[in-house]
Enzyme design. Structure first.
Site, mmCIF file in Angstrom:
data_model
loop_
_atom_site.group_PDB
_atom_site.id
_atom_site.type_symbol
_atom_site.label_atom_id
_atom_site.label_comp_id
_atom_site.label_asym_id
_atom_site.label_seq_id
_atom_site.Cartn_x
_atom_site.Cartn_y
_atom_site.Cartn_z
ATOM 1 N N HIS A 187 -20.006 -48.927 -36.868
ATOM 2 C CA HIS A 187 -21.318 -49.375 -36.071
ATOM 3 C C HIS A 187 -21.790 -48.426 -35.308
ATOM 4 O O HIS A 187 -22.444 -48.485 -34.135
ATOM 5 C CB HIS A 187 -20.998 -50.633 -35.317
ATOM 6 C CG HIS A 187 -20.373 -51.631 -36.005
ATOM 7 N ND1 HIS A 187 -21.095 -52.790 -36.640
ATOM 8 C CD2 HIS A 187 -18.814 -52.037 -36.425
ATOM 9 C CE1 HIS A 187 -20.195 -53.471 -37.330
ATOM 10 N NE2 HIS A 187 -19.018 -52.922 -36.975
ATOM 11 N N SER A 307 -39.332 -25.071 -33.916
ATOM 12 C CA SER A 307 -40.354 -25.946 -33.449
ATOM 13 C C SER A 307 -41.650 -25.217 -33.304
ATOM 14 O O SER A 307 -41.697 -23.866 -32.876
ATOM 15 C CB SER A 307 -40.349 -26.784 -32.330
ATOM 16 O OG SER A 307 -41.398 -27.225 -31.731
ATOM 17 N N LYS A 313 -36.014 -25.128 -29.745
ATOM 18 C CA LYS A 313 -35.499 -25.837 -30.885
ATOM 19 C C LYS A 313 -34.853 -25.167 -31.845
ATOM 20 O O LYS A 313 -35.209 -24.220 -32.389
ATOM 21 C CB LYS A 313 -36.829 -26.845 -31.274
ATOM 22 C CG LYS A 313 -37.318 -27.795 -30.363
ATOM 23 C CD LYS A 313 -36.281 -28.706 -29.869
ATOM 24 C CE LYS A 313 -36.181 -30.003 -30.945
ATOM 25 N NZ LYS A 313 -37.490 -30.729 -31.322
ATOM 26 N N GLU A 320 -32.187 -33.520 -42.466
ATOM 27 C CA GLU A 320 -33.230 -34.773 -42.320
ATOM 28 C C GLU A 320 -33.862 -35.193 -43.824
ATOM 29 O O GLU A 320 -34.222 -36.041 -44.349
ATOM 30 C CB GLU A 320 -34.391 -34.402 -41.449
ATOM 31 C CG GLU A 320 -34.072 -34.343 -39.888
ATOM 32 C CD GLU A 320 -34.779 -33.731 -39.160
ATOM 33 O OE1 GLU A 320 -36.045 -34.326 -38.553
ATOM 34 O OE2 GLU A 320 -34.457 -32.457 -38.682
ATOM 35 N N TYR A 347 -41.830 -48.893 -79.863
ATOM 36 C CA TYR A 347 -42.231 -47.969 -78.981
ATOM 37 C C TYR A 347 -43.898 -48.238 -78.516
ATOM 38 O O TYR A 347 -44.567 -48.864 -79.048
ATOM 39 C CB TYR A 347 -42.373 -46.283 -79.642
ATOM 40 C CG TYR A 347 -43.048 -45.523 -78.905
ATOM 41 C CD1 TYR A 347 -42.234 -44.600 -78.119
ATOM 42 C CD2 TYR A 347 -44.422 -45.316 -78.924
ATOM 43 C CE1 TYR A 347 -42.789 -43.612 -77.181
ATOM 44 C CE2 TYR A 347 -45.056 -44.344 -78.071
ATOM 45 C CZ TYR A 347 -44.223 -43.419 -77.229
ATOM 46 O OH TYR A 347 -44.581 -42.560 -76.414
HETATM 47 N N1 ARG Z 1 -45.576 -37.715 -76.167
HETATM 48 C C1 ARG Z 1 -44.988 -38.827 -76.428
HETATM 49 C C2 ARG Z 1 -43.989 -39.719 -75.564
HETATM 50 O O1 ARG Z 1 -43.399 -38.878 -74.642
HETATM 51 C C3 ARG Z 1 -44.184 -38.932 -77.892
HETATM 52 C C4 ARG Z 1 -44.017 -39.856 -78.687
HETATM 53 C C5 ARG Z 1 -45.443 -40.345 -79.110
HETATM 54 N N2 ARG Z 1 -45.485 -41.287 -80.045
HETATM 55 C C6 ARG Z 1 -46.338 -42.134 -80.375
HETATM 56 N N3 ARG Z 1 -46.378 -42.911 -81.609
HETATM 57 N N4 ARG Z 1 -47.663 -41.842 -80.127
HETATM 58 O O2 ARG Z 1 -43.609 -40.897 -75.467
#
Ligand code: ARG
Length: 490
Positions: A187, A307, A313, A320, A347
């Site tokens: 503490h 400073s 200083k 920090e 994706y």
């Molecule tokens: N530059 C893209 C990324 O980093 C690569 C993959 C892109 N794939 C796609 N189907 N557009 O995610």
């Protein structure tokens, strides 16, 4: 444009005309209907181009991208998907592209949306038609996942090496000044005496846990290459061969998970965040120790700042900033988690934003580790100030010793705690330390107290009594120090 004009006629005409306007937009578009724009008319809106383009960020993965392509091409040749001659040309071309990146002579082209496009574009410039054969059986989705997994290998290694550097600096300090005694704080109140070596080795141990996290899941590291866009590919790729060549334990099992998951990136960022958090606490302690109020430590000139107005200083800005920069690293982890939250499986371009987050965490932590090491290599401790804080009779750092004394005489700890509490308030009222109280005050607090209590009320006795595993006794700390020296090879 006539209504009967076919799509392909429009595309051909637009390509011939170069960059064309976008309907309903006053902005000129970027590029012509380039590499990936076979189905579109004209270029892309410049604002979209700006946020879509990632080459400035992901170009740092050129080694990984070229390594992935080199392995992919070799495997395509071995599987009879590409003729050996084409593979040889591709390998020669990729080696040349790598040399250009290495030498800093790689010339960007407007078509270079990301590192994958850039390498392929330059390869094709260098070797012609065969460059266009490389992407068979592959997608940028499995390519980028592979690049990132490879990149993590290197990043983990770079970071763990620097963590060890900090640990080595701490161990050197423990060897030099480890027998100095200072108060241990809970503490932020003085609690018990502790050896400086015990404190320094506490940092070494916390960093060891961070280092182990950064080193990652050894042996469970799988290669996404061959996952294609997310469903695999029609070509008979040898995924084991490319995984082996690239240093993975094997290929990933599910192509869809392979292109969707950013788990390893996230876990790496998480361990970067815990490491940065450890450093932030080290920084916070240094800030306190360097204050006039504590006066325990002094940072050397190279790691102190002045400073703009107060000539006297000597500011611990580095310490920090260890506190502050930890926020930068941990916010990368938050960004990565937020990016993936609720994202549909598969994706999505959102995932491209994993790289700025990861790279910022890595770069910041690398700098933090360098700063921590530099400060630890250039810090001196004031043993007299530490000892004065320990020996201040009104700090009552030895109250626990008095309670343990009673316990050894058969008293329950709770009863002992209460008796010593009374003793402390009696001492406080007189403005003296526990050892200065006369015998009758001792026995008034508890019948089992007597003058021999004073034998345990010394800092040296309190320290050496803690020879238990993990304790702060000089013998225990020396043992730990020797163990760390062996472990870190010093
Ligand atoms: N530059 C893209 C990324 O980093 C690569 C993959 C892109 N794939 C796609 N189907 N557009 O995610």
């Amino acid at each position: 444009m006539s209504a009967s004009e076919s799509d392909s006629t429009r595309r051909r005409r637009a390509r011939k005309a170069g960059a064309s306007g976008m309907p309903g937009s006053g902005d000129a578009t970027v590029g012509d209907a380039g590499l990936l724009r076979g189905r579109f008319v004209g270029g892309v809106h410049p604002a979209l181009d700006r946020i879509n383009r990632s080459f400035s960020v992901d170009r740092r993965m050129w080694r990984e991208d070229i390594a992935g392509s080199t392995a992919h091409a070799r495997m395509l040749g071995e599987q009879g998907i590409l003729p050996a001659k084409a593979v040889r040309r591709i390998h020669k071309g990729l080696a040349q592209v790598a040399r250009e990146f290495e030498a800093g002579t790689f010339v960007d082209h407007p078509e270079d949306e990301d590192i994958h496009m850039a390498v392929e574009r330059r390869l094709t410039e260098l070797i012609g038609e065969d460059g266009k054969r490389l992407h068979a059986g592959r997608s940028r989705n499995d390519q980028v996942a592979t690049d990132m997994a490879l990149y993590l290998h290197g990043a983990r290694e770079r970071l763990t090496r620097k963590v060890v550097d900090v640990q080595v600096a701490l161990v050197a300090l423990a060897a030099r000044d480890g027998e100095l005694v200072l108060p241990y704080y809970t503490h932020l109140q003085r609690a018990q005496p502790v050896l400086l070596g015990h404190v320094l080795l506490a940092w070494v141990e916390m960093l060891e846990d961070d280092r182990a996290g950064l080193a990652g899941p050894a042996g469970r590291d799988l290669c996404p290459l061959g996952a294609g866009a997310g469903t695999g590919t029609t070509f008979p790729l040898d995924r084991r061969a490319t995984a082996r060549e690239l240093g993975f334990a094997g290929p990933t099992r599910n192509s869809l998970a392979s292109v969707s998951s950013r788990r390893e990136v996230t876990m790496a960022a998480a361990t970067m965040a815990t490491t940065a958090t450890t450093l932030s606490r080290l920084g916070a302690d240094l800030v306190l120790w360097c204050s006039r109020e504590f006066g325990f430590a002094r940072l050397g000139d190279a790691v102190s700042t002045g400073s703009s107005i107060m000539p006297q200083k000597r500011n611990p800005d580095g310490a920090e900033l260890l506190r502050a920069k930890a926020v930068v690293v941990s916010s990368s982890l938050s960004r990565l988690l937020e990016l993936q939250r609720g994202l549909p499986l598969g994706y999505s371009k959102d995932l491209q934003e994993d790289k700025p987050a990861l790279f910022e965490a890595e770069d910041t932590l690398m700098d933090m580790l360098d700063v921590a090491r530099a400060m630890l290599e250039d810090v001196s401790f004031d043993g007299a100030a530490m000892s004065a804080a320990v020996e201040d009779p009104r700090g009552y750092l030895l109250a626990t010793e008095a309670a343990d004394f009673l316990v050894r005489r058969g008293v329950s700890f709770r009863e002992a705690h209460e008796a010593v509490g009374a003793l402390v308030s009696a001492a406080e009222a007189r403005g003296v330390g526990l050892a200065d109280l006369p015998d009758e005050v001792l026995t008034a607090a508890h019948a089992r107290f007597d003058g021999t209590l004073r034998e345990v009320l010394t800092t040296g006795a309190a320290l050496s009594a803690r020879s238990i595993v993990g304790g702060t006794a000089p013998t225990a700390v020396r043992r730990e120090l020797a163990a760390w020296k062996r472990r870190l090879g010093r």
